[in-house]
Write a protein that holds these residues in place. Structure first.
Motif, PDB file in Angstrom:
ATOM      1  N   LYS A  90     -10.684  52.137  39.984  1.00  0.00           N
ATOM      2  CA  LYS A  90      -9.669  53.180  40.152  1.00  0.00           C
ATOM      3  C   LYS A  90     -10.151  54.267  41.107  1.00  0.00           C
ATOM      4  CE  LYS A  90      -7.132  56.710  37.562  1.00  0.00           C
ATOM      5  NZ  LYS A  90      -6.942  57.374  36.246  1.00  0.00           N
ATOM      6  N   ALA A  91     -11.390  54.713  40.938  1.00  0.00           N
ATOM      7  CA  ALA A  91     -11.925  55.789  41.780  1.00  0.00           C
ATOM      8  C   ALA A  91     -11.988  55.362  43.246  1.00  0.00           C
ATOM      9  CB  ALA A  91     -13.309  56.199  41.290  1.00  0.00           C
ATOM     10  N   TYR A  92     -12.469  54.145  43.507  1.00  0.00           N
ATOM     11  CA  TYR A  92     -12.571  53.689  44.900  1.00  0.00           C
ATOM     12  C   TYR A  92     -11.201  53.462  45.511  1.00  0.00           C
ATOM     13  CZ  TYR A  92     -17.631  53.393  44.751  1.00  0.00           C
ATOM     14  OH  TYR A  92     -18.972  53.716  44.681  1.00  0.00           O
ATOM     15  N   MET A  93     -10.240  52.991  44.726  1.00  0.00           N
ATOM     16  CA  MET A  93      -8.890  52.800  45.237  1.00  0.00           C
ATOM     17  C   MET A  93      -8.228  54.140  45.543  1.00  0.00           C
ATOM     18  SD  MET A  93      -7.481  49.657  42.845  1.00  0.00           S
ATOM     19  CE  MET A  93      -5.829  49.805  43.536  1.00  0.00           C
ATOM     20  N   GLU A  94      -8.379  55.093  44.617  1.00  0.00           N
ATOM     21  CA  GLU A  94      -7.698  56.375  44.782  1.00  0.00           C
ATOM     22  C   GLU A  94      -8.373  57.270  45.816  1.00  0.00           C
ATOM     23  OE1 GLU A  94      -7.183  58.123  40.909  1.00  0.00           O
ATOM     24  OE2 GLU A  94      -5.615  56.686  40.358  1.00  0.00           O
ATOM     25  N   SER A  95      -9.570  56.900  46.273  1.00  0.00           N
ATOM     26  CA  SER A  95     -10.220  57.681  47.326  1.00  0.00           C
ATOM     27  C   SER A  95      -9.441  57.582  48.635  1.00  0.00           C
ATOM     28  CB  SER A  95     -11.657  57.188  47.546  1.00  0.00           C
ATOM     29  OG  SER A  95     -11.670  55.915  48.178  1.00  0.00           O
ATOM     30  N   GLY A  96      -8.691  56.484  48.797  1.00  0.00           N
ATOM     31  CA  GLY A  96      -7.922  56.298  50.020  1.00  0.00           C
ATOM     32  C   GLY A  96      -8.758  55.934  51.235  1.00  0.00           C
ATOM     33  N   LEU A  97     -10.054  55.598  51.023  1.00  0.00           N
ATOM     34  CA  LEU A  97     -10.955  55.319  52.142  1.00  0.00           C
ATOM     35  C   LEU A  97     -11.042  53.834  52.490  1.00  0.00           C
ATOM     36  CD1 LEU A  97     -13.920  57.667  51.097  1.00  0.00           C
ATOM     37  CD2 LEU A  97     -12.145  58.127  52.807  1.00  0.00           C
ATOM     38  N   PHE A  98     -10.448  52.988  51.652  1.00  0.00           N
ATOM     39  CA  PHE A  98     -10.629  51.550  51.826  1.00  0.00           C
ATOM     40  C   PHE A  98      -9.279  50.837  51.861  1.00  0.00           C
ATOM     41  CE2 PHE A  98     -14.012  53.449  49.271  1.00  0.00           C
ATOM     42  CZ  PHE A  98     -15.075  53.304  50.149  1.00  0.00           C
ATOM     43  N   SER A  99      -9.229  49.766  52.631  1.00  0.00           N
ATOM     44  CA  SER A  99      -7.985  49.000  52.746  1.00  0.00           C
ATOM     45  C   SER A  99      -7.744  48.151  51.503  1.00  0.00           C
ATOM     46  CB  SER A  99      -8.037  48.102  53.978  1.00  0.00           C
ATOM     47  OG  SER A  99      -9.128  47.171  53.888  1.00  0.00           O
ATOM     48  N   GLN A 100      -8.821  47.778  50.829  1.00  0.00           N
ATOM     49  CA  GLN A 100      -8.723  46.935  49.646  1.00  0.00           C
ATOM     50  C   GLN A 100      -9.974  47.134  48.794  1.00  0.00           C
ATOM     51  OE1 GLN A 100      -8.747  42.727  50.474  1.00  0.00           O
ATOM     52  NE2 GLN A 100      -7.784  42.187  48.526  1.00  0.00           N
ATOM     53  N   VAL A 101      -9.796  47.132  47.480  1.00  0.00           N
ATOM     54  CA  VAL A 101     -10.918  47.255  46.548  1.00  0.00           C
ATOM     55  C   VAL A 101     -10.785  46.149  45.511  1.00  0.00           C
ATOM     56  CG1 VAL A 101     -12.123  48.693  44.864  1.00  0.00           C
ATOM     57  CG2 VAL A 101     -11.057  49.756  46.867  1.00  0.00           C
ATOM     58  N   THR A 102     -11.764  45.256  45.469  1.00  0.00           N
ATOM     59  CA  THR A 102     -11.711  44.141  44.528  1.00  0.00           C
ATOM     60  C   THR A 102     -12.992  44.091  43.700  1.00  0.00           C
ATOM     61  OG1 THR A 102     -12.736  42.541  46.032  1.00  0.00           O
ATOM     62  CG2 THR A 102     -10.342  42.831  46.168  1.00  0.00           C
ATOM     63  N   LEU A 103     -12.919  43.388  42.579  1.00  0.00           N
ATOM     64  CA  LEU A 103     -14.081  43.177  41.723  1.00  0.00           C
ATOM     65  C   LEU A 103     -14.696  41.802  41.948  1.00  0.00           C
ATOM     66  CD1 LEU A 103     -12.727  44.728  38.395  1.00  0.00           C
ATOM     67  CD2 LEU A 103     -14.508  45.675  39.877  1.00  0.00           C
ATOM     68  N   THR A 104     -14.300  41.157  43.035  1.00  0.00           N
ATOM     69  CA  THR A 104     -14.831  39.847  43.389  1.00  0.00           C
ATOM     70  C   THR A 104     -15.593  39.959  44.695  1.00  0.00           C
ATOM     71  OG1 THR A 104     -12.942  38.754  42.344  1.00  0.00           O
ATOM     72  CG2 THR A 104     -14.267  37.440  43.853  1.00  0.00           C
ATOM     73  N   LYS A 105     -16.883  39.638  44.657  1.00  0.00           N
ATOM     74  CA  LYS A 105     -17.690  39.737  45.866  1.00  0.00           C
ATOM     75  C   LYS A 105     -17.320  38.617  46.813  1.00  0.00           C
ATOM     76  CE  LYS A 105     -22.438  40.475  47.426  1.00  0.00           C
ATOM     77  NZ  LYS A 105     -23.866  40.624  47.033  1.00  0.00           N
ATOM     78  N   GLY A 106     -16.886  38.995  47.994  1.00  0.00           N
ATOM     79  CA  GLY A 106     -16.472  38.001  48.971  1.00  0.00           C
ATOM     80  C   GLY A 106     -16.891  38.420  50.359  1.00  0.00           C
ATOM     81  N   ALA A 107     -15.976  38.246  51.303  1.00  0.00           N
ATOM     82  CA  ALA A 107     -16.286  38.551  52.705  1.00  0.00           C
ATOM     83  C   ALA A 107     -15.911  39.977  53.074  1.00  0.00           C
ATOM     84  CB  ALA A 107     -15.560  37.557  53.606  1.00  0.00           C
ATOM     85  N   SER A 108     -16.021  40.897  52.142  1.00  0.00           N
ATOM     86  CA  SER A 108     -15.673  42.292  52.412  1.00  0.00           C
ATOM     87  C   SER A 108     -16.683  42.929  53.355  1.00  0.00           C
ATOM     88  CB  SER A 108     -15.627  43.084  51.104  1.00  0.00           C
ATOM     89  OG  SER A 108     -14.672  42.534  50.217  1.00  0.00           O
ATOM     90  N   ALA A 109     -16.213  43.905  54.119  1.00  0.00           N
ATOM     91  CA  ALA A 109     -17.096  44.602  55.056  1.00  0.00           C
ATOM     92  C   ALA A 109     -18.139  45.442  54.317  1.00  0.00           C
ATOM     93  CB  ALA A 109     -16.272  45.480  55.990  1.00  0.00           C
ATOM     94  N   LEU A 110     -17.786  45.910  53.129  1.00  0.00           N
ATOM     95  CA  LEU A 110     -18.694  46.726  52.322  1.00  0.00           C
ATOM     96  C   LEU A 110     -18.781  46.155  50.921  1.00  0.00           C
ATOM     97  CD1 LEU A 110     -17.413  50.294  53.335  1.00  0.00           C
ATOM     98  CD2 LEU A 110     -19.596  49.268  54.027  1.00  0.00           C
ATOM     99  N   HIS A 111     -19.973  46.210  50.355  1.00  0.00           N
ATOM    100  CA  HIS A 111     -20.151  45.824  48.957  1.00  0.00           C
ATOM    101  C   HIS A 111     -20.854  46.953  48.221  1.00  0.00           C
ATOM    102  CE1 HIS A 111     -20.617  43.464  45.362  1.00  0.00           C
ATOM    103  NE2 HIS A 111     -21.902  43.746  45.354  1.00  0.00           N
TER     104      HIS A 111
END
Length: 215
Positions: A92-113
């Motif tokens: 919730k905190a990372y989503m509501e920060s508005g700094l990221f295009s997507q926030v998931t709990l699954t480690k994948g090919a994201s630019a940031l982990h």
């Protein structure tokens, strides 16, 4: 407002809370079987809030994946519910920060982990003894537990290179006593207080990471 018994002894967001509950219920089950005490969870207030929330940024938004762990590991039903609460508040905190295009709990090919580890430091023995004494006196003598809730957050790029780490903490104390029934209608339930602590720990981490240029 739910009953005091449900509020105090339903879902336990803290490990030391579970220890106190065990001490209290040992006496309760031996004695009357009913414990009409109130309980409150009080924040210490040592966690510095973000200067601005959500933070402002003109940078391109990137996808982010979260891994959330906790120590001590608790495989009980209460422990699994606590982990779900911790994961939910981090996301919730990372989503509501508005700094990221997507926030998931699954480690994948994201630019940031981001790896968020929750730690809890406190005397479980003291909590158990205090709960036992409180239960023995049927709530006349208050039960007390204190803990420090900590997050250690490690930021990595897509290749796994560490970009930085941040540690945040907030102290809290849990009280259970007969006379607290009178104040419970005027305070939020312990579960809600714990939820706010977990959320604010992540907010403070995001604010510092953004200010220091990690993302």
């Amino acid at each position: 407002m739910s009953s005091s018994k449900s509020s105090c002894y339903g879902t336990r967001p803290l490990t030391v809370w579970s220890e106190m509950r065990a001490g209290v219920l040992l006496i309760v089950l031996i004695g009357s079987g009913v414990f009409l005490s109130g309980c409150i969870l009080v924040r210490g207030g040592n966690l510095e809030p973000p200067g601005m929330w959500p933070p402002t940024s003109t940078a391109e938004k990137k996808a982010l994946s979260l891994t959330v762990t906790a120590k001590p590991v608790d495989k009980s039903e209460a422990g699994l519910k606590r982990q779900q609460l911790q994961e939910g508040q981090a996301q919730k905190a990372y989503m509501e920060s508005g700094l990221f295009s997507q926030v998931t709990l699954t480690k994948g090919a994201s630019a940031l982990h981001v790896n968020v580890e929750y730690l809890e430091e406190g005397s479980q023995a003291l909590a158990s003894i205090s709960g036992f004494i409180s239960g023995f006196t049927f709530g006349i003598i208050p039960g007390y537990a204190e803990a420090e809730l900590i997050t250690v957050t490690i930021f990595e790029d897509q290749t796994g290179k560490e970009l930085g780490s941040i540690r945040k903490s907030e102290t809290c104390s849990f009280w259970v006593q007969l006379f607290l029934i009178a104040v419970m209608p005027f305070r939020e339930e312990p579960q809600a207080t714990a939820r706010g602590i977990y959320y604010d720990l992540n907010r403070a981490t995001i604010d510092q990471a953004h200010a220091s240029g990690i993302f």
